[in-house]
Write a protein that holds these residues in place. Structure first.
Motif, short mmCIF file in Angstrom:
data_model
loop_
_atom_site.label_atom_id
_atom_site.label_comp_id
_atom_site.label_asym_id
_atom_site.label_seq_id
_atom_site.Cartn_x
_atom_site.Cartn_y
_atom_site.Cartn_z
N THR A 55 0.84 -1.19 0.00
CA THR A 55 0.00 0.00 0.00
C THR A 55 0.88 1.24 0.00
OG1 THR A 55 -1.98 0.96 1.04
CG2 THR A 55 -0.22 0.20 2.52
N PHE A 61 -1.46 5.64 -3.48
CA PHE A 61 -0.70 4.39 -3.62
C PHE A 61 0.70 4.69 -4.13
CE2 PHE A 61 0.52 0.46 -5.87
CZ PHE A 61 0.38 -0.45 -4.83
N ALA A 98 -3.46 -2.69 -1.69
CA ALA A 98 -4.54 -1.87 -1.14
C ALA A 98 -4.34 -0.46 -1.67
CB ALA A 98 -4.51 -1.90 0.38
#
Length: 265
Positions: A55, A61, A98
């Motif tokens: 992540t 990101f 994520a």
């Protein structure tokens, strides 16, 4: 911190690797690209780690490679990025990206190298070498085609346009889209499930899935009953029975309890 870093922590068998270069939307510097394979090698060797989350820090990101590094050492930076992506794709345990905010260029390359991608509703994705006149790596291109199909891969590569999370979900680039406030909890919940499952089953499934052909084509020579495919199935079956995972799984089912699998990568 100005040069960026990769941070890593482990909780409950799940390691979280955080891309952190907030001043540049978490762009990957050469040092960060160079550090990722070694970090992953350490996590692969750690038997306590059963899954990895990738992540970004501070609500985004990764905006790709640090453009300044491309100007001063473009070929070297591209080589480092390819090596980091390859190490992530080859990681022997489940990996999940994520994604919040921008997931662009090399960031999208890293996300696509993970096994799964969960995204917040504000996430945007783009594959942007056409904006810079760069050649996208063959391995990354094939991986993208497997995820989204040839037409969508060409759309992303030819145009370098950004697409939102909803379209990324429709085309297979991501697996789940959630409100931003729910992303962390859902990732924690799902990776806890992954950590509780048979690592042997996951390792075999990952090998077979990653050697599959593009977008629905069979893996290997197209004959899952023969040749190398049969040999690999037999290999994993021997491993499973030697480890006792099938016996434990059946016993846990009949006893209405959670299984305790012991085989580790």
């Amino acid at each position: 911190m100005s040069e960026g870093e990769l941070r890593c922590g482990t909780d409950g068998g799940v390691a979280t690797v955080v891309i952190s270069n907030p001043a540049k939307r978490n762009a990957m510097t050469p040092g960060m690209w160079r550090a990722l394979p070694g970090l992953l090698a350490g996590l692969a060797a750690d038997r306590a780690v059963r899954a990895v989350v990738l992540t970004g820090a501070d609500g985004t990101f990764c905006a790709g490679a640090d453009i300044g590094s491309l100007r001063t050492g473009g070929a070297d930076t591209q080589g480092l990025a390819e090596a980091a992506e390859a190490a992530l794709a080859a990681f022997p345990k489940p990996t999940l990206a994520a994604v919040r905010g921008h997931c662009v260029g090399g960031g999208c390359q890293l996300a696509a190298a993970c096994d799964l991608r969960f995204a917040a509703e504000d996430a945007v994705f783009g594959v942007t070498p056409a904006k810079l006149g760069l050649v996208y790596p063959a391995g990354a291109t094939r991986r993208l085609v497997r995820l989204v199909g040839p037409a969508m891969a060409k759309y992303l590569l030819f145009s370098a346009e950004l697409v939102g999370a909803a379209r990324a979900l429709r085309t297979g680039l991501v697996d789940e889209v959630l409100p931003g406030a729910e992303l962390a909890a859902r990732v924690a919940e799902f990776t806890a499930v992954l950590a509780a499952r048979s690592q042997l089953t996951q390792a075999a499934a990952k090998e077979f899935a990653d050697t599959a052909g593009g977008h629905g084509e069979p893996y290997g020579d197209g004959d899952p009953a023969g040749g190398a495919d049969a040999a690999r199935v037999a290999h994993w079956s021997r491993q499973a029975h030697a480890a006792g995972d099938p016996a434990e799984g059946v016993a846990a089912f009949l006893e209405r309890r959670e299984p305790r699998f012991t085989w580790t990568v």
